[in-house]
Design an enzyme around this catalytic site. Sequence first.
Site, PDB file in Angstrom:
ATOM      1  N   ASP A 190       0.862  -1.167   0.000  1.00 54.28           N
ATOM      2  CA  ASP A 190       0.000   0.000   0.000  1.00 54.28           C
ATOM      3  C   ASP A 190       0.912   1.235   0.000  1.00 54.28           C
ATOM      4  O   ASP A 190       2.117   1.135   0.285  1.00 54.28           O
ATOM      5  CB  ASP A 190      -0.880  -0.036   1.246  1.00 54.28           C
ATOM      6  CG  ASP A 190      -1.748   1.192   1.397  1.00 54.28           C
ATOM      7  OD1 ASP A 190      -2.295   1.660   0.387  1.00 54.28           O
ATOM      8  OD2 ASP A 190      -1.865   1.700   2.525  1.00 54.28           O
ATOM      9  N   ASP A 192      -0.277   5.077   0.913  1.00 59.24           N
ATOM     10  CA  ASP A 192      -0.563   6.059   1.954  1.00 59.24           C
ATOM     11  C   ASP A 192      -0.481   5.420   3.342  1.00 59.24           C
ATOM     12  O   ASP A 192      -1.105   4.382   3.597  1.00 59.24           O
ATOM     13  CB  ASP A 192      -1.950   6.660   1.745  1.00 59.24           C
ATOM     14  CG  ASP A 192      -2.032   7.466   0.462  1.00 59.24           C
ATOM     15  OD1 ASP A 192      -2.185   8.682   0.535  1.00 59.24           O
ATOM     16  OD2 ASP A 192      -1.919   6.854  -0.631  1.00 59.24           O
ATOM     17  N   GLY A 279      -5.208   3.139  -3.207  1.00 58.51           N
ATOM     18  CA  GLY A 279      -6.493   3.793  -3.387  1.00 58.51           C
ATOM     19  C   GLY A 279      -6.324   5.279  -3.621  1.00 58.51           C
ATOM     20  O   GLY A 279      -7.298   6.016  -3.724  1.00 58.51           O
ATOM     21  N   LYS A 323      -7.505  -4.149  -5.038  1.00 61.41           N
ATOM     22  CA  LYS A 323      -6.120  -4.329  -4.583  1.00 61.41           C
ATOM     23  C   LYS A 323      -5.710  -5.800  -4.640  1.00 61.41           C
ATOM     24  O   LYS A 323      -4.580  -6.122  -5.018  1.00 61.41           O
ATOM     25  CB  LYS A 323      -5.956  -3.778  -3.166  1.00 61.41           C
ATOM     26  CG  LYS A 323      -5.917  -2.263  -3.104  1.00 61.41           C
ATOM     27  CD  LYS A 323      -5.453  -1.789  -1.736  1.00 61.41           C
ATOM     28  CE  LYS A 323      -5.145  -0.308  -1.756  1.00 61.41           C
ATOM     29  NZ  LYS A 323      -4.515   0.167  -0.508  1.00 61.41           N
ATOM     30  N   ASP A 346      -2.176  -1.022   5.712  1.00 58.89           N
ATOM     31  CA  ASP A 346      -2.610  -0.532   7.021  1.00 58.89           C
ATOM     32  C   ASP A 346      -4.104  -0.360   7.163  1.00 58.89           C
ATOM     33  O   ASP A 346      -4.614  -0.246   8.276  1.00 58.89           O
ATOM     34  CB  ASP A 346      -1.941   0.820   7.323  1.00 58.89           C
ATOM     35  CG  ASP A 346      -2.564   1.944   6.515  1.00 58.89           C
ATOM     36  OD1 ASP A 346      -3.069   2.906   7.129  1.00 58.89           O
ATOM     37  OD2 ASP A 346      -2.565   1.874   5.272  1.00 58.89           O
ATOM     38  N   ASN A 349      -9.210  -1.402   3.394  1.00 57.78           N
ATOM     39  CA  ASN A 349      -9.220  -1.712   1.965  1.00 57.78           C
ATOM     40  C   ASN A 349      -8.028  -2.563   1.536  1.00 57.78           C
ATOM     41  O   ASN A 349      -7.935  -2.969   0.373  1.00 57.78           O
ATOM     42  CB  ASN A 349      -9.297  -0.429   1.131  1.00 57.78           C
ATOM     43  CG  ASN A 349      -8.074   0.453   1.289  1.00 57.78           C
ATOM     44  OD1 ASN A 349      -7.494   0.507   2.372  1.00 57.78           O
ATOM     45  ND2 ASN A 349      -7.693   1.149   0.237  1.00 57.78           N
TER      46      ASN A 349
END
Length: 405
Positions: A190, A192, A279, A323, A346, A349
């Site tokens: 991921d 962010d 995302g 994802k 984290d 999603n």
Amino acid sequence: MSDLGEVERAAAERPTVLVTLTGTDRPGLTSAVLSTLATRGLEVIDAEQVVLRGRLVLGVLLSAPRDHKGLKEELKALASVLDVDISVKKGVGDNEPRRKGRSQVTVIGHPLSAAGLAAIAGRIADTGANIDRISRMARYPVTAMEFAVSGAEPEALRTVLAQEGVRQGLDIAVQDGGLYRRAKRLIVMDVDSTLIQGEVIEMLAAHAGRLAEVAAVTEQAMRGELDFAESLRHRVAALEGLPATALDEVYAAIELAPGARTLVRTLKRLGYQFAIVSGGFSQITDKLAAELGIDYAMANELEIVDGKLTGRVVGDIVDRPGKATALRRFAERAGTPLTQTVAIGDGANDLDMLAAAGLGVAFNAKPVVRAAADTHLSVPYLDTILYLLGITREEVEAADADTPT
């Protein structure tokens, strides 16, 4: 009985001798002991050596000599000359084979207390498992220890140690032992609050004067309280009219997670491939991928018309199922089985992606994600992932020192 069975039975009944040396480490000790043993034509069956704070412990298992007393006296004299302690013990057979149910348990603390480590060792014993070996993976910025454990199924061990880890404030990872742990070849992250600190959409919202509103929705989405696609459309709508130049300003302000460059650099040297799936927005992730040498990237695309954000995204939204789909596509392109992938994230999603990977790591994650992932890390250093893969801090530093900048 088969020929193999006869061989195993004979080996188990074979007389052996264990020679153990302890003393202040210095060059030549191991050589001196082995040279003494060599004069008697003995077969080395096993050997292990470790040095802790300058203190050497050497164990050598050998075929038993005909003159055990003579060997013992000879090694006693050698110990006096070397100023070390040497013991010689008779027995039969090799080491006991490790029991079924092999696991690698990584314990990470900041700091790692003796009480915490004792509690973990106690819970391992409670499951009926045995600690076969302990080695240090890192001393700073965290302390990481690895236990080779046998005699308990990894899943059962994971449940017990996860609970104890929470009580002790330690991060615990339990993985199946054997070759698959070393074979993981694709890392999917991921972006962010994982690869980078903070959330890009909130940084953009700050430029638009809508930070508080967008941050509240982001928090709900990451906790799994809102549908991600719906929440994304709501937050992106708040960016309508923002000049596209704000994307460049946000990118310039991005801070990578501590240890991110070390993680990517080290594993790329070892032939790993990397992917990022977000995302967030491709206008940011594509630049990150180019800067860090990341192989694959997938994210949402912000629509820009006449130099301004329209408040919409282009194409399908990369959400929770998206994802996981991206992970599978990346693995196929990399020629890597899913069992050899590592996913790091984290937020809620990321859950499907973490579940699909061979190893799912919740990194400073929300409670719902920590509960579902194979393991979780609560320290802020992304390169602690290396210790889960069996790579030590010393090996990382040695590789950096040997590679020209």
